[in-house]
Design an enzyme around this catalytic site. Structure first.
Site, PDB file in Angstrom:
ATOM      1  N   GLU A  46      45.635  39.918  34.580  1.00  0.00           N
ATOM      2  CA  GLU A  46      45.161  39.432  35.657  1.00  0.00           C
ATOM      3  C   GLU A  46      44.342  40.727  36.020  1.00  0.00           C
ATOM      4  O   GLU A  46      44.769  41.677  35.660  1.00  0.00           O
ATOM      5  CB  GLU A  46      46.202  39.274  36.840  1.00  0.00           C
ATOM      6  N   ASN A 106      41.214  35.906  43.862  1.00  0.00           N
ATOM      7  CA  ASN A 106      42.054  36.613  42.627  1.00  0.00           C
ATOM      8  C   ASN A 106      41.686  35.250  41.375  1.00  0.00           C
ATOM      9  O   ASN A 106      42.327  34.311  41.345  1.00  0.00           O
ATOM     10  CB  ASN A 106      43.342  36.651  42.675  1.00  0.00           C
ATOM     11  N   LYS A 123      43.946  32.010  42.096  1.00  0.00           N
ATOM     12  CA  LYS A 123      45.307  32.187  42.184  1.00  0.00           C
ATOM     13  C   LYS A 123      45.787  31.412  43.434  1.00  0.00           C
ATOM     14  O   LYS A 123      45.418  31.914  44.488  1.00  0.00           O
ATOM     15  CB  LYS A 123      45.728  33.721  42.229  1.00  0.00           C
ATOM     16  N   CYS A 168      49.705  35.529  37.519  1.00  0.00           N
ATOM     17  CA  CYS A 168      50.824  36.558  37.595  1.00  0.00           C
ATOM     18  C   CYS A 168      51.942  35.831  38.708  1.00  0.00           C
ATOM     19  O   CYS A 168      52.807  35.133  38.050  1.00  0.00           O
ATOM     20  CB  CYS A 168      50.272  37.606  38.447  1.00  0.00           C
ATOM     21  N   ASN A 193      50.179  41.666  36.577  1.00  0.00           N
ATOM     22  CA  ASN A 193      50.292  43.089  37.032  1.00  0.00           C
ATOM     23  C   ASN A 193      51.621  42.931  37.932  1.00  0.00           C
ATOM     24  O   ASN A 193      51.523  42.454  39.153  1.00  0.00           O
ATOM     25  CB  ASN A 193      49.317  43.551  37.969  1.00  0.00           C
TER      26      ASN A 193
HETATM   27  N1  CDV Z   1      50.191  40.613  40.912  1.00  0.00           N
HETATM   28  C1  CDV Z   1      51.357  40.043  41.244  1.00  0.00           C
HETATM   29  O1  CDV Z   1      51.166  38.663  41.701  1.00  0.00           O
HETATM   30  N2  CDV Z   1      52.649  40.547  41.328  1.00  0.00           N
HETATM   31  C2  CDV Z   1      53.644  39.714  41.720  1.00  0.00           C
HETATM   32  C3  CDV Z   1      54.693  40.977  42.479  1.00  0.00           C
HETATM   33  C4  CDV Z   1      54.272  41.468  43.433  1.00  0.00           C
HETATM   34  C5  CDV Z   1      56.277  40.583  42.234  1.00  0.00           C
HETATM   35  C6  CDV Z   1      54.470  39.382  40.633  1.00  0.00           C
HETATM   36  O2  CDV Z   1      54.885  37.786  40.759  1.00  0.00           O
HETATM   37  O3  CDV Z   1      54.761  39.771  39.353  1.00  0.00           O
END
Ligand code: CDV
Length: 310
Positions: A46, A106, A123, A168, A193
């Site tokens: 990401e 995103n 996202k 993510c 991330n």
């Molecule tokens: N970049 C993200 O989406 N990070 C989230 C954190 C904030 C919990 C994740 O789900 O890894």
């Protein structure tokens, strides 16, 4: 057998001061290694081109927009697309997208082996908050800088299979995988991330956070009988640690390769898409076993509403 040789290209930290050109050089080095190992597809994290900027609170929109890409490919990423075409390797990476009509997403893209973009995902599950939060150990301002994705969870027929993307935080939500599962997905590509510490629960150990990473990716793979490729941006960015643990999960929910560092690191694994058949035809034969008459709340209610106390 329908094998895609997948390279999970974990990136180590990217500092605020690092240029996109410097990051693209690192991505190309990983791509060269992937090609030398016979990869058909390389998967990056990401927001692969920059530091994880949503940890920084910004009020000036021009400052925010400087982290976004207005077109893809662009001058900074053109060398990456050219190298992909040269190597005949498909790729997937995430970046912050600013559309011509001013929307911020995103985003993640998937190319074919000629470097042509064949799929785009934005996202859906944005974590964090939109205003500066004094209670948190550090900020996570995705809700400030991005709009929720407007494209849904699509899949694409490419590379001889059916491939989907998520980003993510999406990996923690079963709906993400199931919507793609219902389109027959055979491989889901997910960059992330994830901070090594929980800003809202300072005692949560790194081991617990990495357990939740594996748990989510392995469950998504098993319950939809699909390959899942999870790729981290890892290491310490301007004093803020992100965990690694990039991995590839098979359709039985087993981890077949996992990263051991928090640096640029490549994992390569031959993923046979036909290995998805058994689960899809037996325990997770959706047509045979799903009972949609009982699933209405999933798409009609957002928050939990417990029954009244008696
Ligand atoms: N970049 C993200 O989406 N990070 C989230 C954190 C904030 C919990 C994740 O789900 O890894």
């Amino acid at each position: 057998m329908r094998v895609i040789n997948v390279a999970a290209a974990q990136l180590g930290p990217i500092q605020k001061a690092d240029s996109r050109q410097a990051v693209v050089k690192r991505m190309i080095a990983l791509m060269d290694e992937a090609r030398s190992k016979g990869a058909d597809l390389i998967v990056y994290p990401e927001l692969a081109l920059t530091t994880f900027f949503p940890r920084w609170y910004m009020e000036n929109q021009a400052e925010v927009d400087a982290w976004f890409e207005r077109e893809m490919p662009n001058a900074a990423t053109k060398p990456l697309f050219e190298r992909a075409a040269h190597h005949q390797i498909a790729m997937n990476f995430g970046y912050a997208e600013l559309t011509p009509d001013g929307h911020h997403f995103n985003t993640s893209i998937l190319t074919d082996k000629s470097g042509k973009i064949v799929g785009k995902y934005r996202k859906v599950h944005l974590p964090g908050h939109s205003e500066f939060d004094t209670e948190r150990a550090f900020q996570h301002l995705e809700k400030r800088y991005f709009e929720p994705g407007d494209l849904g969870f699509n899949v694409w027929r490419t590379l001889g299979g059916i491939i989907g993307m998520a980003i993510c935080n999406d990996r923690r939500w079963p709906e993400t995988y199931r919507v793609m599962g219902l389109q027959g997905v055979e491989m889901v590509l997910i960059g992330y991330n994830t901070p090594s510490a929980n800003p809202e629960k300072r005692v949560e150990a790194l081991e617990k956070r990495m357990f939740h990473n594996r748990l989510s990716l392995q469950a998504g793979a098993y319950q939809n009988s699909t390959w899942v490729v999870g790729v981290a941006k890892a290491g310490v960015e301007d004093g803020h640690p992100l965990f690694g643990g990039s991995l590839i999960v098979n359709p039985d929910g087993e981890i077949v390769v996992e990263a051991s560092t928090e640096a640029d690191e490549l994992l390569v694994h031959p993923c046979d898409l036909d290995a998805t058949r058994f689960g899809k035809n037996t325990i997770f034969n959706f047509a045979e076993h799903r009972r949609i008459e009982h699933y209405g709340l999933i798409s009609s209610r957002t928050g939990a509403v417990p029954p009244p106390e008696t």
